[in-house]
Design an enzyme around this catalytic site. Sequence first.
Site, PDB file in Angstrom:
ATOM      1  N   HIS A 136       0.848  -1.099   0.045  1.00 37.43           N
ATOM      2  CA  HIS A 136      -0.026  -0.015   0.169  1.00 37.43           C
ATOM      3  C   HIS A 136       0.832   1.193   0.073  1.00 37.43           C
ATOM      4  O   HIS A 136       1.908   1.089   0.561  1.00 37.43           O
ATOM      5  CB  HIS A 136      -1.009   0.005   1.312  1.00 37.43           C
ATOM      6  CG  HIS A 136      -1.927   1.071   1.461  1.00 37.43           C
ATOM      7  ND1 HIS A 136      -1.873   2.347   1.769  1.00 37.43           N
ATOM      8  CD2 HIS A 136      -3.265   0.814   1.209  1.00 37.43           C
ATOM      9  CE1 HIS A 136      -2.809   2.949   1.652  1.00 37.43           C
ATOM     10  NE2 HIS A 136      -3.864   2.044   1.299  1.00 37.43           N
ATOM     11  N   ASP A 166       2.634  -4.445   7.908  1.00 35.57           N
ATOM     12  CA  ASP A 166       1.222  -3.479   7.818  1.00 35.57           C
ATOM     13  C   ASP A 166       0.278  -4.610   8.147  1.00 35.57           C
ATOM     14  O   ASP A 166      -0.075  -5.135   6.890  1.00 35.57           O
ATOM     15  CB  ASP A 166       1.594  -2.904   6.541  1.00 35.57           C
ATOM     16  CG  ASP A 166       0.025  -2.205   6.012  1.00 35.57           C
ATOM     17  OD1 ASP A 166      -1.054  -2.113   6.802  1.00 35.57           O
ATOM     18  OD2 ASP A 166       0.214  -1.856   5.030  1.00 35.57           O
ATOM     19  N   GLN A 186      -4.971  -5.322   6.691  1.00 32.20           N
ATOM     20  CA  GLN A 186      -5.882  -5.965   6.077  1.00 32.20           C
ATOM     21  C   GLN A 186      -6.050  -7.475   6.794  1.00 32.20           C
ATOM     22  O   GLN A 186      -6.835  -8.368   6.331  1.00 32.20           O
ATOM     23  CB  GLN A 186      -5.666  -6.196   4.676  1.00 32.20           C
ATOM     24  CG  GLN A 186      -5.725  -5.086   3.854  1.00 32.20           C
ATOM     25  CD  GLN A 186      -7.202  -4.498   3.706  1.00 32.20           C
ATOM     26  OE1 GLN A 186      -8.064  -5.041   4.119  1.00 32.20           O
ATOM     27  NE2 GLN A 186      -7.227  -3.409   3.658  1.00 32.20           N
ATOM     28  N   LYS A 245     -10.726  -0.504  10.163  1.00 32.92           N
ATOM     29  CA  LYS A 245     -10.862  -1.698   9.471  1.00 32.92           C
ATOM     30  C   LYS A 245     -11.037  -2.769  10.295  1.00 32.92           C
ATOM     31  O   LYS A 245     -11.475  -3.915   9.863  1.00 32.92           O
ATOM     32  CB  LYS A 245      -9.505  -1.919   8.701  1.00 32.92           C
ATOM     33  CG  LYS A 245      -9.330  -0.901   7.702  1.00 32.92           C
ATOM     34  CD  LYS A 245      -8.435  -1.403   6.466  1.00 32.92           C
ATOM     35  CE  LYS A 245      -7.985  -0.555   5.330  1.00 32.92           C
ATOM     36  NZ  LYS A 245      -8.383   0.914   5.304  1.00 32.92           N
ATOM     37  N   CYS A 284      -4.553   2.419  -3.838  1.00 40.11           N
ATOM     38  CA  CYS A 284      -3.277   3.073  -3.185  1.00 40.11           C
ATOM     39  C   CYS A 284      -2.265   1.936  -3.196  1.00 40.11           C
ATOM     40  O   CYS A 284      -1.569   1.731  -2.413  1.00 40.11           O
ATOM     41  CB  CYS A 284      -3.484   3.422  -1.717  1.00 40.11           C
ATOM     42  SG  CYS A 284      -4.721   4.670  -1.447  1.00 40.11           S
TER      43      CYS A 284
END
Lengths: 398, 136
Positions: free
Chosen positions: A113, A190, A193, A216, A356
């Site tokens: 991302h 990261d 997700q 999220k 992104c």
Amino acid sequence: MTQALRSQFPILTPSLAYLDSAATAQMPLAVLDAVRAFETSSRANVKRGVHRLAEAATDAYAAARSDVAAYLGVPPSEIVFTSGCTAALNLVAHSFGALMKPGDAVLLSALEHHSNLVPWQMLAARSGIELRFLDVDAEGRIDLSALETKLDARVKLVSLAHVSNVTGSVLDVASVVATAAKVGARVLLDGAQRAPHGPLDLKTLGVDFYAFGGHKVFAPHGVGVLWARRELLDAMPPFLGGGEMIAQVELAHSTWAAAPAKFEAGTPPIGAAIGLGAACRWLGTLPWAEIAATEARLCQRLLDGLAATPGVRVLGPQSLQARAPVVSFALEGTHPHDICQIMDSAGVALRGGHHCAQPLHKRFDLAGTTRASLALYSDDSDIDAFFAGLSKVRKILL
Amino acid sequence: MSDALYHDAILALAKDRRHAGRLDAPTHSHTSDNPLCGDRVTIDIERASDGTVRRIGHFVRGCVLCQAAAAALAASVEGRGPAAFAAAESALARVLAGQNDPENGVWAAFLPVARHTSRLDCVRLPLVAAKPVFEA
């Protein structure tokens, strides 16, 4: 089971097939109620006042940190509240980056991302840090075959997506951690997700930093989490200055509070953090094995249906192995925004564009894709609506 | 509803390929991107010494609305003088503000877009790309 979960999300009416949870997940009543309770009974700034509202707000903010920490299996003192995942990644790029010297390197990948690319580009530009990149294979997974050759003693950090926000591929974290350890490189994930799809045991993962955003994981916008090992938080200088991040301020210099306060300059996102704490408490009560099975079955329905649709190219693994329920695709002769617009008229919420992740799309010679993403409240009616909408798209545009 | 965006006039404009593609020898050319979606439009023109646009070509990597706007732009300015671009800009500004005006011409097809804030830039992108070309 899904219906019982779904009923806890007031926004999920029968006419809405919400398949954009990878952009923002919806909030359950447990979170909405916690935020409302705080804002209507305890709203005040934290760590400043001595009146009863200030005490209540400070206690609630500390409790939220403990709830998040418990969900992640780490001490509360290692949880830094940020304004989001992007802010958490920027914090590491700035503060861990400050410990690096020219010639040191950071290893990234081509599927990151932008939030896990741009902060490092900025660090490289101001500090002479080298950026190295792992490629992405044809299935949309980070190609770890080159990991050993990309790593040497100059690499101080490996920063990768735990789950791709485009392809849904899940990183082989154990391999990355083991290989990075051979050269003494730290590992940052990261987790934006990955965090919505079940509990994380950060200590078992073996990484050094983990970042994700609240919105999220069924919490409000405007809050995120950076977890880091205590010794790293202690060694890193602060990112932003001001507020309660200080120990002592003189006219010409200051000293810093201990982490995590050192990294929480200014008034933090108090209500949002309390919502995140409530979300983590709620997530900790859920039957995750059942949820994972449902998400996988629905993801398979998406993959099978798309595979049977002429002109569709799925950007990501075709199997469920090491795959999260995030499915991006291109439909030949159409544009993602047109697809999403027509899908909206069919009551289906999707995301279209480069998500992104422009370098990843360039890698696959695409400007953008259309993404359907599932969450714990997704059910068969969402998938039915998706394919009905896709038929409508094909009828109008092709 | 979203369906209203994809009416026959918009789809017909998007499929109008008469000015699609780059010119071999443009006198002026410019490319603009929409950073939010990655769409890209290049506008080429061949301009006469009196300012008349002899030919225009557009290369669009974008959605139906963007393609349709590029075609509408080409139809609005080819064979006309510099004032035609300013008129097209004014017409589009009115349309995207939801104003139904007899002077809107071909741009009237875009009136339904006015209700979709997230799609306004899709329609604007060809004119954004064209503006430096016409101001050169």
